[in-house]
Design an enzyme around this catalytic site. Structure first.
Site, PDB file in Angstrom:
ATOM      1  N   ARG A  51       9.915   5.135  22.313  1.00  0.00           N
ATOM      2  CA  ARG A  51      10.498   4.713  23.593  1.00  0.00           C
ATOM      3  C   ARG A  51       9.473   3.931  24.410  1.00  0.00           C
ATOM      4  O   ARG A  51       9.816   2.933  25.049  1.00  0.00           O
ATOM      5  CB  ARG A  51      11.003   5.929  24.380  1.00  0.00           C
ATOM      6  N   LYS A 149      11.481   3.084  31.139  1.00  0.00           N
ATOM      7  CA  LYS A 149      10.690   4.154  31.781  1.00  0.00           C
ATOM      8  C   LYS A 149       9.514   3.525  32.526  1.00  0.00           C
ATOM      9  O   LYS A 149       8.348   3.590  32.112  1.00  0.00           O
ATOM     10  CB  LYS A 149      10.226   5.185  30.748  1.00  0.00           C
ATOM     11  N   GLU A 182      22.340  10.192  36.237  1.00  0.00           N
ATOM     12  CA  GLU A 182      21.365  11.195  35.772  1.00  0.00           C
ATOM     13  C   GLU A 182      20.812  11.881  37.010  1.00  0.00           C
ATOM     14  O   GLU A 182      21.437  11.826  38.066  1.00  0.00           O
ATOM     15  CB  GLU A 182      20.283  10.519  34.925  1.00  0.00           C
TER      16      GLU A 182
HETATM   17  N1  PDD Z   1      10.980  12.440  33.526  1.00  0.00           N
HETATM   18  N2  PDD Z   1      15.712  10.613  33.511  1.00  0.00           N
HETATM   19  C1  PDD Z   1      14.648  10.309  34.278  1.00  0.00           C
HETATM   20  C2  PDD Z   1      14.840   9.391  35.441  1.00  0.00           C
HETATM   21  C3  PDD Z   1      13.377  10.846  33.982  1.00  0.00           C
HETATM   22  O1  PDD Z   1      12.312  10.514  34.743  1.00  0.00           O
HETATM   23  C4  PDD Z   1      13.241  11.740  32.884  1.00  0.00           C
HETATM   24  C5  PDD Z   1      11.919  12.347  32.508  1.00  0.00           C
HETATM   25  C6  PDD Z   1      14.377  12.037  32.110  1.00  0.00           C
HETATM   26  C7  PDD Z   1      14.318  12.937  30.904  1.00  0.00           C
HETATM   27  O2  PDD Z   1      13.648  12.296  29.847  1.00  0.00           O
HETATM   28  P1  PDD Z   1      12.847  13.140  28.750  1.00  0.00           P
HETATM   29  O3  PDD Z   1      13.798  14.114  28.186  1.00  0.00           O
HETATM   30  O4  PDD Z   1      12.411  12.126  27.776  1.00  0.00           O
HETATM   31  O5  PDD Z   1      11.702  13.831  29.462  1.00  0.00           O
HETATM   32  C8  PDD Z   1      15.594  11.443  32.451  1.00  0.00           C
HETATM   33  C9  PDD Z   1       9.599  12.788  33.200  1.00  0.00           C
HETATM   34  C10 PDD Z   1       9.434  14.134  32.567  1.00  0.00           C
HETATM   35  C11 PDD Z   1       8.739  12.571  34.439  1.00  0.00           C
HETATM   36  O6  PDD Z   1       8.936  11.541  35.061  1.00  0.00           O
HETATM   37  O7  PDD Z   1       7.868  13.383  34.726  1.00  0.00           O
END
Ligand code: PDD
Length: 285
Positions: A51, A149, A182
């Site tokens: 990713r 991200k 989300e």
């Molecule tokens: N955050 N959506 C958003 C906006 C996020 O920032 C995150 C994760 C997720 C979940 O993604 P994953 O399962 O890959 O952690 C969904 C991380 C943990 C953070 O910003 O600290």
């Protein structure tokens, strides 16, 4: 003593210095990841790195680190930092230029930074011991590329903060059509009449690695009906169960959304089965 990684070297955090002209600092022009590790074992590592590489490609940052190099950085940080359970933060910004200019400069070197933070422990599947979440609910005011991200997280930070100001630990978001996107730092699932649903992947949400792991584990090890589909705000509020998922929360049971109690007001039975399956199989991928 803790150590961080910056551009090829490991050092104490106070020695890690970057230029104030770094575009990560000036523009939030970068990509990040958070990878959890329990007793030295990382979860979803390949998917996290993939990713990050797609995020870097999407914003034209060229970085020649291989997955193997990333693994070595993560393993070294895990070994050099205290605590059995760690989150590893990985960050790549476009780098520092001599002037501030919105256009991508050519020929600058990306800044690569990584550090560990201690996690309290592995999430559990016991409803008595699990962290359960009260969350706020607001209209999503972020940009149209939430699948990237990006380190530019002001929108997410503001949504999280307004939840925190109301005494909540997350904020679930809906778009202008009252469809759930989300949460500020998590993906969202609901359960109604035994059916598990989560919003489909598009530009409005991050393709969460935990979301992907849950869907993969459910397909392989359960008979639950699972749907990736649009979920309305009304459906969320009337759900039997609501979960928020992320690398550090795993499957986080939500018991209150705004003023609405969800289900029995306790982590639900489907949550318990799914968090338990997740705990059993999370290191297999
Ligand atoms: N955050 N959506 C958003 C906006 C996020 O920032 C995150 C994760 C997720 C979940 O993604 P994953 O399962 O890959 O952690 C969904 C991380 C943990 C953070 O910003 O600290």
């Amino acid at each position: 003593m803790s150590l961080v990684y910056l551009n090829g070297d490991y050092m104490p955090p106070e020695q890690a210095k970057i230029s104030p002209m770094d575009r990560g600092f000036l523009f939030g022009d970068g990509i990040y990841e958070v990878v959890p590790a329990y007793h030295g074992k990382m979860l979803g590592f390949d998917a996290h790195i993939q990713r990050m590489q797609s995020g870097l490609a999407a914003i034209d940052i060229e970085l020649d680190y291989t997955a193997q190099q990333w693994r070595q950085i993560c393993d070294t940080l895990i070994a050099k930092n205290p605590g059995p359970n760690q989150g590893i933060y990985l960050h790549v910004s476009r780098g520092a230029d001599s002037k501030r200019n919105h256009a991508y400069p050519q020929g600058i070197t990306p800044t690569v930074f990584a550090f560990c933070f201690e996690l309290p422990g592995e999430p559990v599947c016991d409803p008595e011991l699990a962290t359960n979440y009260h969350v706020s609910l607001e209209q999503d005011k972020r940009w149209q590329r939430c699948n990237i991200k990006s380190t530019a997280l002001l929108g997410n930070v503001m949504h999280y903060q307004s939840g925190a100001a109301a005494g909540n630990k997350e904020t679930i978001l809906f778009n202008s059509d009252e469809q759930i996107t989300e949460a500020s730092s998590s993906n969202v699932f609901i359960v109604k009449d035994g059916v598990i649903s989560t919003p489909p992947l598009d530009h409005q949400i991050l393709p969460g690695i935990t979301r992907w792991l849950i869907l993969t584990i459910l397909a392989e090890y359960s008979d639950f009906a699972v749907q990736q589909r649009v979920i309305s705000k009304a459906e969320l509020l009337n759900a039997d169960e609501v979960w928020i998922t992320s690398a550090t929360k795993e499957v986080g049971p939500v018991v209150k959304v705004a003023d609405q109690v969800i289900g029995s007001g306790q982590p639900g039975p489907v949550w318990q089965q799914v968090q338990s399956l997740f705990s059993q199989h999370k290191f297999d991928y």
